[in-house]
Design a protein around this motif. Structure first.
Motif, PDB file in Angstrom:
ATOM      1  N   TYR A 160       0.824  -1.207   0.000  1.00 17.63           N
ATOM      2  CA  TYR A 160       0.000   0.000   0.000  1.00 17.63           C
ATOM      3  C   TYR A 160       0.861   1.261   0.000  1.00 17.63           C
ATOM      4  O   TYR A 160       1.771   1.400   0.812  1.00 17.63           O
ATOM      5  N   PHE A 161       0.504   2.179  -0.906  1.00 20.29           N
ATOM      6  CA  PHE A 161       1.134   3.496  -0.945  1.00 20.29           C
ATOM      7  C   PHE A 161       0.116   4.552  -0.537  1.00 20.29           C
ATOM      8  O   PHE A 161      -1.049   4.504  -0.944  1.00 20.29           O
ATOM      9  N   GLY A 162       0.551   5.519   0.288  1.00 21.92           N
ATOM     10  CA  GLY A 162      -0.318   6.581   0.746  1.00 21.92           C
ATOM     11  C   GLY A 162      -0.244   7.804  -0.149  1.00 21.92           C
ATOM     12  O   GLY A 162       0.231   7.757  -1.291  1.00 21.92           O
ATOM     13  N   SER A 163      -0.705   8.920   0.378  1.00 25.46           N
ATOM     14  CA  SER A 163      -0.795  10.157  -0.393  1.00 25.46           C
ATOM     15  C   SER A 163       0.526  10.914  -0.470  1.00 25.46           C
ATOM     16  O   SER A 163       0.632  11.879  -1.231  1.00 25.46           O
ATOM     17  N   SER A 164       1.519  10.492   0.312  1.00 30.17           N
ATOM     18  CA  SER A 164       2.779  11.244   0.436  1.00 30.17           C
ATOM     19  C   SER A 164       2.517  12.711   0.801  1.00 30.17           C
ATOM     20  O   SER A 164       3.300  13.598   0.473  1.00 30.17           O
ATOM     21  N   GLY A 165       1.379  12.975   1.436  1.00 27.60           N
ATOM     22  CA  GLY A 165       1.032  14.322   1.869  1.00 27.60           C
ATOM     23  C   GLY A 165       0.441  15.210   0.791  1.00 27.60           C
ATOM     24  O   GLY A 165       0.156  16.387   1.048  1.00 27.60           O
ATOM     25  N   TYR A 186       3.245  -4.788   6.884  1.00 24.44           N
ATOM     26  CA  TYR A 186       1.880  -4.358   7.178  1.00 24.44           C
ATOM     27  C   TYR A 186       0.892  -5.488   6.877  1.00 24.44           C
ATOM     28  O   TYR A 186       0.943  -6.116   5.818  1.00 24.44           O
ATOM     29  N   HIS A 187      -0.026  -5.744   7.809  1.00 27.82           N
ATOM     30  CA  HIS A 187      -0.899  -6.915   7.707  1.00 27.82           C
ATOM     31  C   HIS A 187      -1.773  -6.907   6.454  1.00 27.82           C
ATOM     32  O   HIS A 187      -2.127  -7.964   5.922  1.00 27.82           O
ATOM     33  N   GLY A 188      -2.125  -5.713   5.958  1.00 29.83           N
ATOM     34  CA  GLY A 188      -2.977  -5.635   4.777  1.00 29.83           C
ATOM     35  C   GLY A 188      -2.328  -6.140   3.502  1.00 29.83           C
ATOM     36  O   GLY A 188      -3.014  -6.362   2.495  1.00 29.83           O
TER      37      GLY A 188
END
Length: 310
Positions: A160-165, A186-188
């Motif tokens: 999983y990649f987030g928004s990087s802000g 990460y479990h996901g």
């Protein structure tokens, strides 16, 4: 290198992904994909125009895929059970029977009418980028996995990649903008998608396929595994082949994702946008670590994007 590598085809369903498709297609072209079967799920943006413009150069078959509310719409598990109950996939009206959500219908339409035209199929979304640690093309990797005749499919774990802000898109590529992600453990990340040998495939259940007798799933390292609940691996492996999953992108892009809803559910259905809320964004906006693996691919992706538009 194999003189006659296997054919690997991408099957995907898209809805209002026009802003991202050119990069996504170019990226997979560089991974050795020469044919895409893309189901356009009632898009209202420029998705169809983008696909039509690059179809001949990219090897894309575009199928306009209806999505309409249905008073008899089934839950995912009911639809799964219906699909599993079919003795012959050709018995079902994959194009028009709206009881089954658009994604499950599209995948099994592909199995029914296109799987015989390719050796392997990658069932993937437009926010998912498969990563080869060794930089090998997918046909080469399929050759390697396929040396064992009992291997029917490879489970590819997410990262999983987030928004990087980022609050808004800024004109750069997805693979340039988003480099912050969840920890590898990460479990996901037990979520998976499938690279499937089509001769082994009986039918698809979105994340995974039901395989014919005599075939089994392996992880990216080639070790036999048993999947859990049709979409989860027993352990996480990012050693050889895995997926960068850009599930939220920037906040503004997540809002557009929320507006188009989930591909498993028909337009107009009360569950279309279920769970795509602020809590979903908070849960998926994972930026704990940095992974810059795909940054070096950006120049080549841009060159391929230009070629597709030429």
């Amino acid at each position: 290198m194999d003189a006659n590598p296997p054919r690997v085809t991408i099957c995907a369903i898209v809805k209002n992904e026009g802003a991202f498709l050119l990069e996504w297609v170019a990226y997979y072209r560089l991974l050795g994909i020469e044919h895409f079967v893309i189901y356009n799920n009632s898009s209202t943006d420029d998705t169809r125009a983008v696909l039509d413009r690059i179809a001949s150069r990219a090897g894309i078959t575009v199928i306009d895929w209806p999505s309409a509310p249905s008073s008899s719409a089934l839950t995912h598990f009911e639809a799964r059970d219906l699909v599993l109950s079919l003795s012959d996939l050709r018995e079902f009206n994959w194009w028009g029977d709206m009881r089954v959500g658009p994604q499950l219908r599209a995948y099994n339409h592909f199995v029914t009418y296109y799987a015989a035209e390719t050796d392997w199929a990658l069932f993937i979304d437009a926010d998912e980028f498969v990563v080869s640690r060794a930089g090998l093309p997918l046909p080469t990797l399929a050759t390697s996995y396929g040396r064992d005749p009992a291997v029917g499919a490879v489970a590819l774990n997410w990262r999983y990649f987030g928004s990087s802000g980022h609050q808004e898109p800024d004109g750069r590529l997805v693979i340039e903008r988003f480099t912050r992600c969840a920890p590898a453990t990460y479990h996901g990340h037990v979520h998976m998608k499938s690279l499937v040998r089509t001769a082994a495939l009986d039918r698809m259940i979105i994340h995974s396929g039901r395989l014919r007798d005599g075939f089994h799933y392996v992880d990216d390292g080639g070790q036999p595994i048993t999947l859990r609940d049709d979409g989860f691996t027993p352990a996480i492996s990012h050693d050889r082949l895995y997926i960068h999953h850009y599930s939220v992108k920037s906040r503004a892009e997540f809002e557009r994702k929320r507006a188009r809803g989930r591909a498993q559910v028909a337009d107009g259905h009360p569950h279309k946008r279920e769970q795509l809320d602020d809590e979903y964004f908070r849960r998926q906006d994972l930026n704990d670590e940095e992974d810059r693996t795909l940054l070096h691919q950006a120049p080549a992706v841009k060159v391929e994007m230009a070629r597709l538009l030429a």
